[in-house]
Design an enzyme around this catalytic site. Structure first.
Site, PDB file in Angstrom:
ATOM      1  N   GLU A  31      44.493  46.962  31.049  1.00 44.45           N
ATOM      2  CA  GLU A  31      43.057  47.155  31.251  1.00 44.45           C
ATOM      3  C   GLU A  31      42.566  48.243  30.311  1.00 44.45           C
ATOM      4  OE1 GLU A  31      39.433  47.054  31.738  1.00 44.45           O
ATOM      5  OE2 GLU A  31      40.535  45.600  32.966  1.00 44.45           O
TER       6      GLU A  31
ATOM      7  N   PHE B  52      39.096  49.267  35.962  1.00 51.40           N
ATOM      8  CA  PHE B  52      39.751  48.559  37.051  1.00 51.40           C
ATOM      9  C   PHE B  52      38.662  48.078  38.010  1.00 51.40           C
ATOM     10  CE2 PHE B  52      43.573  50.131  35.360  1.00 51.40           C
ATOM     11  CZ  PHE B  52      44.609  49.423  35.953  1.00 51.40           C
ATOM     12  N   GLY B  53      38.794  46.851  38.455  1.00 50.23           N
ATOM     13  CA  GLY B  53      37.755  46.249  39.279  1.00 50.23           C
ATOM     14  C   GLY B  53      36.784  45.401  38.486  1.00 50.23           C
ATOM     15  N   GLY B  54      36.811  45.522  37.156  1.00 53.49           N
ATOM     16  CA  GLY B  54      36.007  44.659  36.316  1.00 53.49           C
ATOM     17  C   GLY B  54      34.517  44.957  36.364  1.00 53.49           C
ATOM     18  N   THR B  55      33.755  44.074  35.723  1.00 48.55           N
ATOM     19  CA  THR B  55      32.307  44.241  35.650  1.00 48.55           C
ATOM     20  C   THR B  55      31.666  44.224  37.021  1.00 48.55           C
ATOM     21  OG1 THR B  55      32.202  43.261  33.441  1.00 48.55           O
ATOM     22  CG2 THR B  55      30.176  43.236  34.736  1.00 48.55           C
ATOM     23  N   CYS B  56      32.108  43.332  37.895  1.00 54.05           N
ATOM     24  CA  CYS B  56      31.453  43.160  39.193  1.00 54.05           C
ATOM     25  C   CYS B  56      31.420  44.466  39.966  1.00 54.05           C
ATOM     26  CB  CYS B  56      32.162  42.078  40.000  1.00 54.05           C
ATOM     27  SG  CYS B  56      31.394  41.796  41.614  1.00 54.05           S
TER      28      CYS B  56
ATOM     29  N   HIS C  54      16.140  27.767  67.518  1.00 53.23           N
ATOM     30  CA  HIS C  54      14.696  28.006  67.425  1.00 53.23           C
ATOM     31  C   HIS C  54      14.350  29.259  68.220  1.00 53.23           C
ATOM     32  CE1 HIS C  54      10.365  27.340  67.380  1.00 53.23           C
ATOM     33  NE2 HIS C  54      10.389  27.650  68.675  1.00 53.23           N
TER      34      HIS C  54
END
Length: 455
Positions: free
Chosen positions: A31, A35-39, A439
């Protein structure tokens, strides 16, 4: 040259591939950034945390519609930012620490490049290391696309990677792009007090959405922001804090800050894939088969670097597929991208699954369209909602559900019954009439849209 059984390039969704079932192998994770990436760090998670704060701010500002006297005195941007990233940065470090402490995993913090079919050179802070592996998973993600006129200007700009970490919202924000990232972040900054102008080359915002959603959302956005649609930026001038965007019609846009949200590109071009013989598509995505295998034996890919649907829940599903196929080469499973739901966390929220009406028209489908509005249901009265709706598409004769599109409060949750019905092959009439619908509840919106098909 250090030899590993498995190397995973990218610790976003790629990190999810490796669990304790791989403990008997020599595994490496590479990496270079997060860590954990873009998200986790700059994408879907922080943006939704920011969006919810924006939603709260809008709710206070609109409280008079519910006979509540309330005054919005502002959004404490820096405190919000520190709350969000204080939590997420801790999550990232916990994930990093957990990988480093795993007995069977070696962590390389650097950029990997292929030097052969299953050989890598990793540029580290203190040099480089060459490694080889029996199997490799490429999960290197993507990055924001920056158009040439912006990149060549030499002037500062923000992207989704950076803009949520700034110290304060600008007085006037120019947003380049009209997709879901642009729409979400425009809403965040508008709720925080910024004046927003959106420059988009298409004639509508959210162009890939169903045409009804795109048209109605664009009209709502027009009442909140300045829109320059059907326009492209040809030059960026001025200076930091006082930018001037020149458009292709000769008009100019003045802004304190520019947010570039014009799309994303896969990081495949940073991996020297030619050295490995790994093929890519014209848009840079790595070519994989249904089992997430590249054309090089032992090399898999997943997520934004290869997928046709660059969403986090898709990358997670592909990670599950890759993990299984690595462990069970004689019992492969395939990734399915046919019915992927998606959501846009704007105000109003948007959710979709399956075909759009324009898709069906282009394919010549004999189509039924059902629609219900929030103002048609009792809970919609409680919400005082006059703009939201649910639209369902079904095949005439069979009632087979082909697509569904919602715009309004709780849309990402309300679409889930339709997602399940489409995935399980439940037709529209069966879904509408076989189970009770509470409802009054927001789900009655879905029921009424189904019944509107007239099946």
């Amino acid at each position: 040259m250090r030899q590993h059984d498995l190397v995973v390039i990218g610790a976003g969704s790629g990190n999810a591939v490796v669990d304790d079932s791989f403990a008997g192998l020599d595994v490496a994770v590479v990496e270079e950034r997060w860590f954990g990436g873009t998200c986790l760090n700059a994408g879907c998670i922080p943006s939704k945390m920011f969006a919810h704060t924006g939603h709260v701010a809008r709710t206070v500002g609109e409280a008079g519609a519910f006979d509540v006297d309330a005054e919005l005195r502002g959004v404490r941007w820096r405190q919000m930012r520190d709350r969000v990233f204080g939590r997420l940065d801790a999550e990232r470090e916990e994930g990093r620490r957990g990988r480093r402490e795993a007995d069977f995993v070696t962590v390389y913090e650097g950029r990997a490049r292929f030097t052969g079919p299953r050989e890598l050179r990793i540029a580290l802070a203190d040099g480089a290391v060459d490694i080889t592996a029996r199997q490799i998973v490429i999960a290197a993600g993507g990055r924001p696309l920056v158009p040439g006129p912006v990149a060549d200007s030499g002037l500062p700009y923000e992207t989704s990677d950076t803009v949520m970490r700034i110290d304060a919202p600008p007085r006037r924000l120019a947003v380049l792009g009209g997709g879901y990232i642009a729409a979400e972040l425009a809403e965040v900054f508008a709720a925080a007090g910024s004046s927003v102008v959106i420059v988009e080359k298409e004639d509508h915002l959210l162009g890939p959405q169903d045409e009804t959603v795109a048209a109605r959302f664009t009209e709502l956005a027009r009442s909140r922001y300045e829109l320059r649609l059907g326009r492209e930026v040809t030059a960026v001038g001025g200076r930091a804090g006082a930018l001037r965007l020149t458009l292709d019609d000769g008009a100019t846009v003045e802004a304190d800050m520019l947010l570039v949200a014009a799309g994303r590109v896969p990081n495949s071009d940073r991996l020297h894939l030619d050295a490995a013989g790994i093929a890519t598509r014209d848009d840079g995505r790595i070519v994989v088969d249904a089992y997430q295998r590249t054309g090089v034996e032992g090399v898999f890919a997943l997520g934004d670097v290869c997928t046709p649907v660059p969403l986090k829940h898709v990358a997670n599903r592909e990670a599950q597929v890759v993990a299984h196929n690595l462990r069970h080469p004689d019992d492969l499973i395939a990734a399915d991208h046919d019915l992927v739901p998606a959501a846009v966390f704007t105000r109003p929220q948007i959710a979709s699954v399956g075909a759009t009406e324009q898709d069906c028209r282009e394919r010549g489908v004999d189509l039924l369209v059902g629609e219900a509005r929030y103002e048609d249901i009792a809970y919609g009265w409680a919400l005082e909602d006059t703009t939201g709706f649910c639209k369902v598409l079904a095949e005439r004769g069979t009632g087979r559900l082909l697509g569904a599109h919602l715009m309004g409060p709780q849309a990402p949750a309300l679409i889930q019954p339709l997602v399940l019905a489409m995935a399980l092959g439940i037709d529209a009439a069966t879904l509408a009439t076989s189970a009770y619908w509470i409802h009054p509840a927001p789900t009655e919106l879905v029921e009424k849209a189904l019944l509107d098909l007239g099946l």
